[in-house]
Design a protein around this motif. Structure first.
Motif, mmCIF file in Angstrom:
data_model
loop_
_atom_site.group_PDB
_atom_site.id
_atom_site.type_symbol
_atom_site.label_atom_id
_atom_site.label_comp_id
_atom_site.label_asym_id
_atom_site.label_seq_id
_atom_site.Cartn_x
_atom_site.Cartn_y
_atom_site.Cartn_z
ATOM 1 N N ASP A 1 62.879 32.971 64.429
ATOM 2 C CA ASP A 1 61.952 31.845 64.256
ATOM 3 C C ASP A 1 60.876 31.917 65.339
ATOM 4 O O ASP A 1 61.197 32.304 66.463
ATOM 5 N N PRO A 2 59.644 31.527 65.092
ATOM 6 C CA PRO A 2 59.158 30.995 63.817
ATOM 7 C C PRO A 2 58.780 32.071 62.802
ATOM 8 O O PRO A 2 58.182 31.756 61.781
ATOM 9 N N THR B 1 59.296 34.435 59.727
ATOM 10 C CA THR B 1 60.171 34.527 58.545
ATOM 11 C C THR B 1 59.847 35.825 57.820
ATOM 12 O O THR B 1 58.713 36.318 57.858
#
Ligand code: CIR
Length: 257
Positions: free
Chosen positions: A112-113, A115
């Motif tokens: 994260d962040p 993806t």
């Protein structure tokens, strides 16, 4: 021969609640999906690979699409960070299988962040195309690029406009041959390949998989079947009707490495 291993996961009964952009196709029939999965495994078993079959996981309706929570290369395995909320936990369930083949220092992670889903990544030799999609973001692509660079591999971004995942619309068949449909027919970056354009009414079948000289093609797409045969590949046909109802294709159902 290029791939020695394949990992698949059996579909679960909860698959009928899987994510779909095409509810008008109806919910998948679990029993039929199981038979199709049997056929998929038997096709793979004719491609000279060892097959690891993971058990169904009822907590994750889409968990049979094992391509998304990991990306496995010759040099390393990358546990992704699926952008779909209901699928994110699948990354923790694939690690065990990956550890059978890679030591801890060859297992990398998208954090994260960032993806990323494996369906957005297409391997062409040492180069990887990665789709920027609703599931894979800029930060995920940046992390992937850095990981691949560590192992001497390269990566380039492809912006997606229409499809769920990169490999929904484009697939590399080795030997410089590529199947392209929809937005990929004219997209920049693929000029050096022999591109075979798939008609719109067979677009689903752009998602074929090459496994050691054999190409597995979904059942019911005669133009694609003829195209792939004309390229000289051995061809196996598998019906994926129930997975199509969940936007899933042949590549989504396995990790090949
Ligand atoms: C999903 O929306 O995540 C699943 N229903 C389908 C995933 C297909 N996977 C792939 O294209 N690699």
């Amino acid at each position: 021969k290029k791939f020695s291993h394949v990992i698949v996961r059996r579909p679960c009964r909860a698959m009928v609640e899987g994510i779909t952009s095409a509810p008008e196709l109806g919910k998948p029939d679990y029993e039929l999906a199981m038979r199709e999965h049997d056929d998929y495994i038997s096709a793979l078993s004719r491609c000279d690979v060892d097959i690891t079959i993971l058990p169904a996981d009822e907590r994750y309706p889409d968990s049979c699409f094992v391509e998304d929570p990991a990306l496995i290369t010759k040099a390393c395995a990358i546990i992704t960070n699926p952008g779909a909320k209901t699928r994110n936990g699948e990354k923790n369930e694939i690690i065990g299988a990956v550890r059978e083949f890679f030591p801890a220092d060859k297992i990398e992670y998208i954090h994260d962040p960032g993806t990323l889903e494996g369906g957005d990544v297409m391997m062409a030799g040492d180069h990887f195309y990665v789709g920027r999609s609703a599931r894979t973001n800029e930060e995920g692509i940046k992390q992937l690029t850095e990981i691949l660079a560590k192992y001497g591999m390269t990566c380039s971004e492809v912006k997606l406009e229409e499809v769920l995942h990169l490999k929904t619309g484009v697939n590399y068949l080795e030997d410089n041959n590529m199947l392209v449909s929809g937005e990929f027919v004219n997209k920049e970056g693929f000029e050096k390949y022999n591109k075979y354009e798939i008609p719109e009414n067979e677009a689903y079948a752009a998602n074929c998989i090459w496994v050691n000289g054999t190409v597995i093609v979904p059942e019911g797409y005669p133009t694609v079947l003829e195209t792939v045969k004309s390229l000289g590949y051995k061809v196996l046909v598998v019906d994926t009707s129930e997975y199509r109802k969940l936007d899933g294709g042949l590549s989504c159902l396995s990790l090949r490495f």
